[in-house]
Design a protein around this motif. Structure first.
Motif, mmCIF file in Angstrom:
data_model
loop_
_atom_site.group_PDB
_atom_site.id
_atom_site.type_symbol
_atom_site.label_atom_id
_atom_site.label_comp_id
_atom_site.label_asym_id
_atom_site.label_seq_id
_atom_site.Cartn_x
_atom_site.Cartn_y
_atom_site.Cartn_z
ATOM 1 N N THR A 64 -2.314 -0.272 6.048
ATOM 2 C CA THR A 64 -2.055 -0.017 4.879
ATOM 3 C C THR A 64 -0.604 -0.390 4.285
ATOM 4 O OG1 THR A 64 -0.925 2.070 5.315
ATOM 5 C CG2 THR A 64 -3.318 2.351 4.891
ATOM 6 N N LYS A 65 -0.694 -0.962 2.866
ATOM 7 C CA LYS A 65 0.698 -1.266 2.522
ATOM 8 C C LYS A 65 1.022 -0.783 1.222
ATOM 9 C CE LYS A 65 1.569 -4.888 5.438
ATOM 10 N NZ LYS A 65 2.931 -5.296 5.903
ATOM 11 N N ASP A 66 2.368 -0.463 1.038
ATOM 12 C CA ASP A 66 2.880 -0.169 -0.277
ATOM 13 C C ASP A 66 3.253 -1.080 -1.086
ATOM 14 O OD1 ASP A 66 2.009 2.520 0.692
ATOM 15 O OD2 ASP A 66 4.092 3.079 0.743
ATOM 16 N N TYR A 67 2.878 -0.938 -2.600
ATOM 17 C CA TYR A 67 3.491 -1.906 -3.345
ATOM 18 C C TYR A 67 3.909 -1.240 -4.672
ATOM 19 C CZ TYR A 67 1.068 -5.415 -0.448
ATOM 20 O OH TYR A 67 0.586 -6.000 0.807
ATOM 21 N N LYS A 68 5.063 -1.315 -4.922
ATOM 22 C CA LYS A 68 5.909 -0.553 -5.987
ATOM 23 C C LYS A 68 6.444 -1.443 -7.256
ATOM 24 C CE LYS A 68 7.904 2.756 -2.630
ATOM 25 N NZ LYS A 68 7.300 3.805 -3.089
ATOM 26 N N PHE A 69 6.079 -0.785 -8.501
ATOM 27 C CA PHE A 69 6.296 -1.684 -9.754
ATOM 28 C C PHE A 69 7.330 -0.856 -10.579
ATOM 29 C CE2 PHE A 69 2.281 -2.762 -7.839
ATOM 30 C CZ PHE A 69 2.363 -4.219 -7.685
ATOM 31 N N TYR A 70 7.871 -1.550 -11.431
ATOM 32 C CA TYR A 70 8.814 -1.074 -12.532
ATOM 33 C C TYR A 70 8.236 -1.273 -13.744
ATOM 34 C CZ TYR A 70 12.903 -0.094 -9.402
ATOM 35 O OH TYR A 70 13.785 0.359 -8.578
#
Length: 425
Positions: A64-70
């Motif tokens: 699993t991978k986390d991808y964060k966005f503003y």
């Protein structure tokens, strides 16, 4: 006479160019009305934000991978948006685009959670961070897997109506202000499959009456492709009526791009045609041939639309056999005109010699004869040398006339051939 000959040849060449050379109508561009940006959307990770501008990394099956966005509101008022995970899709002729929030997700976009669109409301100048988790499948196939996280805002359209490809139809749609960020997940790229498939061909007409050719091109591999190639339209004699070379933008795996070509300013005559489409990619080539027919009714409708739109009918408006006949006719007429002009010049030259001999034999002086035939002294001297009145290199005695015996001898000699004329000198 030489000027007339030259003008005639230039006219024939111009007429020939009208028959054999195409003309192209200019196409006025309609300026795009892009909405003002009301929000800012970027990767949270500094290295992604300041580097590629999107996420890209190697992944492994089952992880699993986390991808964060503003997301930031750039307005001084409250702003309502939708954020969602989706799949990339190609633009027309390839290029970067993505599905709308209410479209189905079937590829790597389905690995992201949460799924479905989420309504968010940001206060004036407020910024928030959102996280999407990618669950990589255990049976991950080698290749390049791409998902998209997108933010959309719908704005009521304020501009004038926009003309569509439908005849006499205009629409005034709402504007979707949207932005998407790519998540590129690579796995054993060296083992990725390359493949393109050409599925279908369609010929129809746009509002201006010009032919539109659409080929569906599917990426059947597991990696993004950007093929190059061309489309050729040929008649039954294998003559190329139209050709369009292309360099496609991104076509993502598992997606199909519509490769569209518009034959600007061309009108296809009724008859049978074949379309050859070729795509070159990764050292491979895909191609396919399609047949289609243009009916007299379709040609007449297209011609009426082209005339209404101010387009110019060009190459293809004259059948090949008729064009060949016209070209041959122009060439033949050009030869006949040149021959006629040559004969006229030669006849005039003979008339001058006969008139000079007649006046000289009547007892006119050299000067009076020159004035009668309206020649300058240099040209007149050349004629009287040729006719034997003076020897080559001599200058006429302009006030001199021939005596009776000279005139009779010269008259007798001039009745012979050219050699006898020269002996009379």
């Amino acid at each position: 006479m030489l000027l007339t000959c030259g003008l005639t040849v230039l006219f024939m060449l111009w007429l020939l160019s009208l028959i054999s050379s195409p003309s192209y109508a200019s196409q006025a561009a309609i300026p795009e009305q892009a909405p003002k940006a009301s929000f800012w959307f970027a990767p949270s990770a500094k290295e992604a934000r300041n580097g590629l501008g999107y996420y890209r990394e190697d992944v492994m099956p089952g992880e699993t991978k986390d991808y964060k966005f503003y997301v930031k509101n750039l307005e001084n008022t409250e702003l309502s948006l939708k954020i969602y995970a989706t799949d990339p899709i190609p633009l027309q002729n390839g290029g970067k685009d993505f599905k709308s929030y209410n479209a189905g997700v079937t590829h790597a976009g389905a690995w992201l959670h949460p799924q479905g669109p989420k309504d968010i409301t940001l206060g004036p100048n407020e910024m928030r961070e959102y996280t999407y988790i990618a669950s990589i499948p255990d049976d991950l196939e080698p290749g390049q897997h791409i998902a998209v996280v997108a933010v959309s805002e719908y704005i009521e359209f304020q501009g004038p109506a926009v003309e569509t490809n439908m005849v006499n139809t205009t629409v005034a749609p709402d504007i979707e202000n949207q932005s998407g960020l790519w998540i590129v997940m690579d796995y054993e790229l060296e083992k990725a499959r390359h493949g393109l498939a050409i599925h279908s061909f369609k010929h129809d007409y746009i509002a201006s009456g010009e032919s539109r050719f659409t080929v569906s091109l599917e990426n059947t591999g597991t990696i993004l492709e950007q093929p190059t190639g061309y489309l050729e339209i040929r008649d039954t004699s294998k003559n190329i009526i139209y050709r369009n070379d292309y360099e496609a933008g991104s076509i993502y795996y598992g997606t199909t791009a519509s490769m569209v070509s518009i034959a600007r300013g061309k009108l296809l005559m009724p008859g049978e045609y074949e379309a050859y489409f070729e795509a070159n990619y990764a050292g491979q080539k895909a191609w396919r041939m399609f047949k289609f027919t243009v009916t007299p009714e379709a040609k007449n409708e297209a011609q009426a639309l082209m005339e209404y739109a101010g387009k110019i009918e060009v190459d293809g408006g004259i059948p090949d056999w008729l064009r060949s006949v016209l070209i041959a006719g122009v060439i033949l007429i050009s030869i006949l005109v040149l021959l006629l002009l040559w004969l006229l010049v030669k006849r005039k030259k003979g008339d001058l010699e006969e008139r000079i001999s007649r006046y000289m034999n009547k007892g006119y002086s050299f000067e009076r004869t020159r004035r009668k035939v309206q020649l300058d002294r240099t040209t007149f001297t050349l004629y009287v040398v040729k006719l034997g009145y003076i020897a080559e290199g001599e200058e006429p005695k302009w006030n001199q006339t021939l005596n009776t015996s000279q005139a009779m001898e010269l008259s007798h000699n001039l009745k012979g051939d050219d050699d006898n004329v020269m002996k009379g000198a």
